[in-house]
Design an enzyme around this catalytic site. Structure first.
Site, short mmCIF file in Angstrom:
data_model
loop_
_atom_site.label_atom_id
_atom_site.label_comp_id
_atom_site.label_asym_id
_atom_site.label_seq_id
_atom_site.Cartn_x
_atom_site.Cartn_y
_atom_site.Cartn_z
N ILE A 1 0.64 3.92 1.46
CA ILE A 1 0.74 4.55 2.78
C ILE A 1 1.93 3.99 3.56
O ILE A 1 2.42 4.60 4.50
CB ILE A 1 -0.57 4.35 3.59
CG1 ILE A 1 -0.59 5.23 4.85
CG2 ILE A 1 -0.74 2.90 4.00
CD1 ILE A 1 -0.66 6.69 4.58
N SER A 2 2.41 2.84 3.14
CA SER A 2 3.47 2.14 3.86
C SER A 2 4.84 2.56 3.38
O SER A 2 5.25 2.27 2.25
CB SER A 2 3.30 0.63 3.67
OG SER A 2 4.47 -0.07 4.03
N LEU A 3 5.55 3.25 4.25
CA LEU A 3 6.92 3.67 3.94
C LEU A 3 7.81 2.46 3.70
O LEU A 3 8.66 2.46 2.80
CB LEU A 3 7.46 4.54 5.08
CG LEU A 3 8.89 5.03 4.99
CD1 LEU A 3 9.21 5.69 3.66
CD2 LEU A 3 9.17 6.00 6.13
N ASP B 1 0.88 -1.17 0.00
CA ASP B 1 0.00 0.00 0.00
C ASP B 1 0.92 1.21 0.00
O ASP B 1 1.96 1.21 0.66
CB ASP B 1 -0.87 -0.03 1.26
CG ASP B 1 -1.93 1.08 1.33
OD1 ASP B 1 -1.71 2.16 0.75
OD2 ASP B 1 -2.96 0.87 2.01
N SER C 1 6.88 -0.28 2.40
CA SER C 1 6.56 -0.76 1.05
C SER C 1 7.32 0.03 0.00
O SER C 1 7.75 -0.52 -1.02
CB SER C 1 5.06 -0.67 0.78
OG SER C 1 4.33 -1.60 1.55
#
EC number: 5.99.1.4
Length: 194
Positions: A12-14, A10, A16
């Site tokens: 929003i996930s740093l 996602d 990631s």
């Protein structure tokens, strides 16, 4: 025969973002292909009873420093997004449009870079439109696709399927049926690909 990595993520996930930036290089090196699996991290957290690291102040302070170390070590452009926590529902729906159009890698790069290198607010329609245009997409087409019922449903179903497979956070990677969690486990992913 080359292997495939399933990459659940996602924007929003740093973690990631770091995983994406490093995984694309790792797959070029090993000849593996990436099977992109967009999902909604909030939905995954809710289904698993998990919470964001933000809810544990000491952990979040450590993570911010750790991400800065990773960025410096791997030479990845990074800034902590001043708009964090921002909503990614629309751009995650757009990922399903990008998958159907064969443009997911360019789309991922545009969204991850906007969020974690440029510090842009991906919950703003105006910002999303600008990011898309700057990345060579027809913003009107993609923004409309984000509202299509099939892309809304695809995100819901993908998130449910991720949870059923055992995903509890992001990024989560699978090589064959072996699960690897976190961008700091890419060394193990590489070993599985060799």
């Amino acid at each position: 025969m080359s292997k495939t990595v399933d990459f659940y993520y996602d924007y929003i996930s740093l973690a990631s973002y770091f995983g994406f930036m490093r995984l694309t290089e790792l797959c070029r090196k090993t000849g593996a292909t990436i099977n992109y699996k967009p999902m909604l991290l909030g939905g995954v957290f809710k289904a698993n009873g998990n919470t964001s690291p933000l809810t544990v102040p000491a952990k979040w302070e450590w993570m911010k420093k750790d991400f800065a170390r990773h960025a410096e070590y791997y030479g990845i452009p990074y800034q902590l997004n001043p708009h964090f926590v921002f909503s990614t529902v629309s751009v995650m729906r757009g990922a399903f449009w990008a998958l159907s159009e064969g443009r997911i890698e360019d789309y991922n790069r545009a969204m991850f870079t906007a969020a974690w290198a440029d510090g842009k607010d991906l919950s703003s329609a105006d910002v999303i439109s600008e990011v898309l245009s700057d990345a060579g997409f027809d913003a009107t087409v993609v923004m409309e696709a984000m509202t299509h019922p099939e892309n809304k449903q695809a995100l819901i179903q993908a998130t449910e399927a991720a949870v059923e497979r055992g995903v509890f956070g992001a990024p989560t990677l699978f090589v064959d049926d072996e699960i690897y969690f976190g961008q700091d486990r890419l060394g193990w992913v590489e070993r599985a690909l060799l």
